[in-house]
Design an enzyme around this catalytic site. Sequence first.
Site, PDB file in Angstrom:
ATOM      1  N   GLU A  19       0.834  -1.188   0.000  1.00  0.00           N
ATOM      2  CA  GLU A  19       0.000   0.000   0.000  1.00  0.00           C
ATOM      3  C   GLU A  19       0.879   1.253   0.000  1.00  0.00           C
ATOM      4  O   GLU A  19       1.886   1.317   0.704  1.00  0.00           O
ATOM      5  CB  GLU A  19      -0.951   0.002   1.198  1.00  0.00           C
ATOM      6  CG  GLU A  19      -2.030  -1.058   1.074  1.00  0.00           C
ATOM      7  CD  GLU A  19      -3.146  -0.892   2.084  1.00  0.00           C
ATOM      8  OE1 GLU A  19      -4.302  -1.189   1.724  1.00  0.00           O
ATOM      9  OE2 GLU A  19      -2.877  -0.469   3.220  1.00  0.00           O
ATOM     10  N   CYS A  58       3.792   8.525   0.930  1.00  0.00           N
ATOM     11  CA  CYS A  58       4.233   7.579   1.956  1.00  0.00           C
ATOM     12  C   CYS A  58       4.451   6.225   1.284  1.00  0.00           C
ATOM     13  O   CYS A  58       3.491   5.589   0.833  1.00  0.00           O
ATOM     14  CB  CYS A  58       3.174   7.488   3.055  1.00  0.00           C
ATOM     15  SG  CYS A  58       3.611   6.369   4.403  1.00  0.00           S
ATOM     16  N   CYS A 109       5.791  -6.670   8.072  1.00  0.00           N
ATOM     17  CA  CYS A 109       6.765  -6.097   8.992  1.00  0.00           C
ATOM     18  C   CYS A 109       7.102  -7.129  10.064  1.00  0.00           C
ATOM     19  O   CYS A 109       6.279  -7.994  10.395  1.00  0.00           O
ATOM     20  CB  CYS A 109       6.180  -4.840   9.635  1.00  0.00           C
ATOM     21  SG  CYS A 109       7.372  -3.848  10.561  1.00  0.00           S
ATOM     22  N   CYS A 159       4.937  -3.628  16.408  1.00  0.00           N
ATOM     23  CA  CYS A 159       4.556  -2.511  17.272  1.00  0.00           C
ATOM     24  C   CYS A 159       3.060  -2.626  17.555  1.00  0.00           C
ATOM     25  O   CYS A 159       2.250  -2.769  16.640  1.00  0.00           O
ATOM     26  CB  CYS A 159       4.880  -1.183  16.597  1.00  0.00           C
ATOM     27  SG  CYS A 159       6.655  -0.941  16.296  1.00  0.00           S
ATOM     28  N   CYS A 213       0.271  -0.440  15.795  1.00  0.00           N
ATOM     29  CA  CYS A 213       0.361  -0.306  14.341  1.00  0.00           C
ATOM     30  C   CYS A 213      -0.323  -1.483  13.637  1.00  0.00           C
ATOM     31  O   CYS A 213      -0.005  -2.648  13.914  1.00  0.00           O
ATOM     32  CB  CYS A 213       1.836  -0.233  13.924  1.00  0.00           C
ATOM     33  SG  CYS A 213       2.108  -0.060  12.148  1.00  0.00           S
ATOM     34  N   HIS A 259       7.554   7.207  20.658  1.00  0.00           N
ATOM     35  CA  HIS A 259       6.287   6.850  21.298  1.00  0.00           C
ATOM     36  C   HIS A 259       6.345   6.591  22.797  1.00  0.00           C
ATOM     37  O   HIS A 259       5.304   6.372  23.416  1.00  0.00           O
ATOM     38  CB  HIS A 259       5.645   5.633  20.618  1.00  0.00           C
ATOM     39  CG  HIS A 259       5.650   5.722  19.125  1.00  0.00           C
ATOM     40  ND1 HIS A 259       5.047   6.755  18.439  1.00  0.00           N
ATOM     41  CD2 HIS A 259       6.226   4.930  18.181  1.00  0.00           C
ATOM     42  CE1 HIS A 259       5.235   6.587  17.135  1.00  0.00           C
ATOM     43  NE2 HIS A 259       5.949   5.499  16.952  1.00  0.00           N
ATOM     44  N   CYS A 275      -1.652   7.174   9.297  1.00  0.00           N
ATOM     45  CA  CYS A 275      -0.445   6.612   9.906  1.00  0.00           C
ATOM     46  C   CYS A 275      -0.791   5.411  10.784  1.00  0.00           C
ATOM     47  O   CYS A 275      -1.663   5.478  11.647  1.00  0.00           O
ATOM     48  CB  CYS A 275       0.224   7.703  10.743  1.00  0.00           C
ATOM     49  SG  CYS A 275       1.753   7.193  11.522  1.00  0.00           S
TER      50      CYS A 275
END
Length: 384
Positions: free
Chosen positions: A110, A124, A131, A135, A138, A242, A360
Site C-alpha cells: 500500500e 508515503c 513487517c 509494534c 500499528c 512513542h 499513519c
Amino acid sequence: MTATLDLSRARIATPAPNLTGLTRPELAAALVEHGVVEPAKAKMRASQLWRWMHHFGHTDFERMTDIDKDTRTRLAATFSLARPEVVERQVSKDGTRKWLIRTAPGIEIETVYIPDVGRAGALCVSSQVGCTLNCTFCHTGTQALVRNLTAAEIVAQVQVAKDDLEEWPVPKEGRRLSNVVFMGMGEPLYNLDAVSKAMHIVSDNEGISLSRRRITVSTSGVVPELQALGEKTQAMLAISLHATNDELRDELVPLNRKYNIETLMAGIRAYPGLSNARRVTFEYVMLKGVNDSPAEAKALVRLLKGIPAKINLIPFNPWPGSPYECSSWSTIEAFAAILNRAGYASPIRTPRGRDILAACGQLRSESEKVRASVRRKAAVEAEA
C-alpha cells in the site's frame, strides 16, 4: 513402446528485465550485457533512456524519439518498463489517495499520497511487504513479513503516484508531489540497500528530481544501521519513538528490547549531518491513558535535550481490533504546549485518510507468503 514427456509447455517464461530499478551505471551495463547497445554508446543511450523513464514517465520505447528505430526495437524485445498492477485505488474525502499495488504474485503493498504536506504533497512509500517489528499500536505490525521490496518496487510506487497525479513530465514548479517519506509498510533500515538505491534513482536531477532534503526515512530504531543510512543517503531522519522509558517502549515498540532508549539516543546523536538545519523528527503517537500525561511530556523534553529535533504528535488512528484509543484533543494540546514551552516545534499531525484506512499506522495489505512450488504451478498454468 516408449513415451516421451513433452515439457515444452511447462517451461516458465522468464519475464523481460524491468529497467525501472537500475541506477545509471547499472542501466548502461545492462544495455551492453544484453547486446542492445555497443559499449561506446552505452553511457549516452543510458542517459537518453533515463530521461524518458524518469522525467517523462514513458513506458513505451517507441515514444523515445531521440533513439534510433533499430535500437528501440531491440530495447522493446529485451526489456520492460511496465508498471505494477494497481489492484485498488481509493480516494478519501480529504483528498488523500491510497493505492494497493501488486508487484508480483502474492506481493501487494500500500502506498499513500497526502496532499498539502511538506512543500506540496507527500508520498508515503513502503519498503517491505509486512513487517517484523510488531509494534502494538500499528496495523501493519499485525501482518507477518513476506519479503523486502526491491529498488524497482520502491521506485514504482513513486511512478504509480505520478501517473495518477498526471505529473509527467516532472514539473520544475508547481509540482504536487514534493516529498517522499519512508513511513509505509515495513522497517526501512532492514532493507537499507534497496531503500538507498531507490533514493538515488528518485533524487537524480535529470529524472524525478526529488530533493534529498525532502526525503525522510523513518525507523523504529535499528541503531546499527543509522550511520550507514546517513552516509549512503543523506536522508532526513525520523524516529518512531512513542515512549520515554524502556518499560513502556518495550511494550509499544518491541525492538526496544534489543536497542534500548539509551542506545538509540547515542546512535541519533552520532547521525551524520545532524544540525539545526537537519533536525531529527521524533514521531510520538498519542495513546489515551498510556503515554499522554504531562509527566511524560516533561520526560520527553529531558530525553531530547541537546538534540536538534522537532516532535510530531500523532493522534492515534484506530484500526479493527486495536487495543488502544486516541487521546482527547485537549490532552494532546496540553502535551504539545509543554514541548513548545521547552523550545521544540511540536505540530499535531492532522489525521488524513482515516476513512480509507490510509492514515499513519493503518496500512496493511492481504499479501501472504507464497511457496515457490505454488508460484511455479501458477506460472505454468498461466503459460498454458
